[in-house]
Design an enzyme around this catalytic site. Sequence first.
Site, PDB file in Angstrom:
ATOM      1  N   GLU A 142       0.879  -1.380   0.021  1.00  0.00           N
ATOM      2  CA  GLU A 142      -0.040   0.022   0.115  1.00  0.00           C
ATOM      3  C   GLU A 142       0.849   1.209  -0.026  1.00  0.00           C
ATOM      4  OE1 GLU A 142      -2.748  -0.429   3.341  1.00  0.00           O
ATOM      5  OE2 GLU A 142      -3.891  -1.887   1.933  1.00  0.00           O
ATOM      6  N   GLU A 255      -6.043  -7.511  -1.245  1.00  0.00           N
ATOM      7  CA  GLU A 255      -6.865  -7.294  -0.150  1.00  0.00           C
ATOM      8  C   GLU A 255      -8.389  -6.686  -0.635  1.00  0.00           C
ATOM      9  OE1 GLU A 255      -5.166  -4.829   3.050  1.00  0.00           O
ATOM     10  OE2 GLU A 255      -3.121  -5.676   2.967  1.00  0.00           O
TER      11      GLU A 255
END
Length: 465
Positions: A142, A255
Site C-alpha cells: 500500500e 486485499e
Amino acid sequence: ILVNGQPLVLKGINYFGFETETYTPHGIWSYDLNVYLDFIKNNNFNAIRVPFSLEMVKNNPSNLNINCATNPGLCGKSALQLLDVFIDRAAERGFLIMLDNHRITPGGGISELWYNNEYPESQKFTKTHCRWNVFEIDLKNEPHDSASWGNSNAATDWNKAAERIINSLSSFLGLFFVEGIEWGNRLENVAQFPINTGNPSLNNRVVYSPHCYGPSVYDRPEFNTPDFPNNLDGMYMVKYGFVVNQTGQPVVVGEWGGRAEVGSKDMTWNQWYIEWLRSKCITNNFYWCLNPNSADTGGLLEDDWLTPIPRKINLTNRAQPNPTKFQAQNGQICITAGAFPEAHCQVGVKVTDGPGTTTTTVNAGPTTITTSAPIAPSTAVAQAPSTTTVPSSGGGGVTLSTENGSAVKQYTLRISNGSPSTVCSVHIKLNASIKDKWNLDEVSSDLYRTPSWMTIAPDAVADQA
C-alpha cells in the site's frame, strides 16, 4: 496465470502477525498454529498472503509470543525459523505462499514509500525461499500519499522502484506483485507507464495487485450517493479494471473485505464487489483476513479466535468457488485444476472422452502468463483437467446383460491428455448407477476418480473400462 500449463485459480487469505511486534502469526499465543492452517484448508483456500516487516528480516528476533503448551514444536525458534515452519506446514496442506513486504518496522503504521533512512532501497529483502510453495513476493504494501506512479521523480515513483527491485530479485523464480498507489488501489497510470524491467522474462511474471475496501474501512463519498453501488463500476474500471485487457498482465486483488454486517452498507458493497469481480474475470484474490483483531474489517473468526463467521465465509466462496488444488506426493506436486466461476471467463484445453461421454474444458482466465515458481525445486505433475461426465443412458457402451428390465452396459472411457503436463488423476461424474466400478476409486455417490497408479503422459491416451 498458468502453472505448468494449467490455469491458476487463486482463493487466498491474509493471515497476519509476522509484521507486528509479536513477530508471529497471531492467535498462537493461545492456540495451536495447526488449528488455523486446518481451518484455512477446510474452507477451500489454496494460498496465504503472509505479511512481514523488514525489521523482522534484518533482526530475526527470538523470545516470541507463543503458547508453548499448544505449540511445543515452535518455542525457542527465531522469527525466521518460525516463518520456515509456517511455510512447511502450509506446503503439507497444499497452500501457496505470498510473502508480503507489509511494513518497514512493526511498531508503526504502513510507510508511504518503500524505504526510509534506516532501510534504504539498496537494503532489500534477500531471504527468498526455495520451497516449492513460495510463489509470490508482494514488493511493497500500500504505497500512498507521497508515492507517485510515472517517470519524473526517482524518490517517489513507485513503478520505477518496483522495476529496480524486481531486477535485484531476479534469482527468485516466482511472481512479483506490484500494488497501486493511494493505499494500493490506484493503477490508472499503468496505461501510460506499465512495469517494464527491461527483461521480458521478468516482465512476464509481473502481477498487478490492487487493494479495495468498502465503507467499514473508510466511508468514502462514492458510498453515499443515490446510485451506490452501481456508481462504482466506472470508478473501478478507471483505477484497475482496464489493466488485464489493455496490458495483457493479470490482476489479483491482494486485499478486500470488511465487517459485512447483515443489512449494512458494507455488506452491500461486499456483495456488489464480488459480482463485479466475477463479471470482469478478476476473481483471483486474497481476502483480508483470517484474524479477528483487524480493527476496521474483523476476520473470518469471531473474537474468541475459534468460531467461524458463516456470512463472511460465504462471501469468499462466492468470489472463488473452485480454486486450483495442490498436493505434494512422492517428490512431485500434483495440481488439480480449478475453474473460474463465470462462463465468459473460460478459455481452455479440451479433454476428449470415449463413447457415451462428453467433452470437458479446462477453465482459464482471459489472460495468462507462465511461472515456474510453484514447481521448483520439485517436479510438478498436472492433475485432473476437470470432471468428465458420463450420461445416464442412450448411446455408447456394450450391453452385457439386463437387470430389472434395464440394460447393464460397459463403457470405455478414453482420456486424451492434450496438456504439456503428466495427468495423475481424473475425476469422473456418472449420471447413472454403477454396478462394478472396476479400477475407479469412489469419491462420493456419483463421483469417481482414476486409480492413483494411473498416469497419462502429455499427448498420450488412456482407456478405462
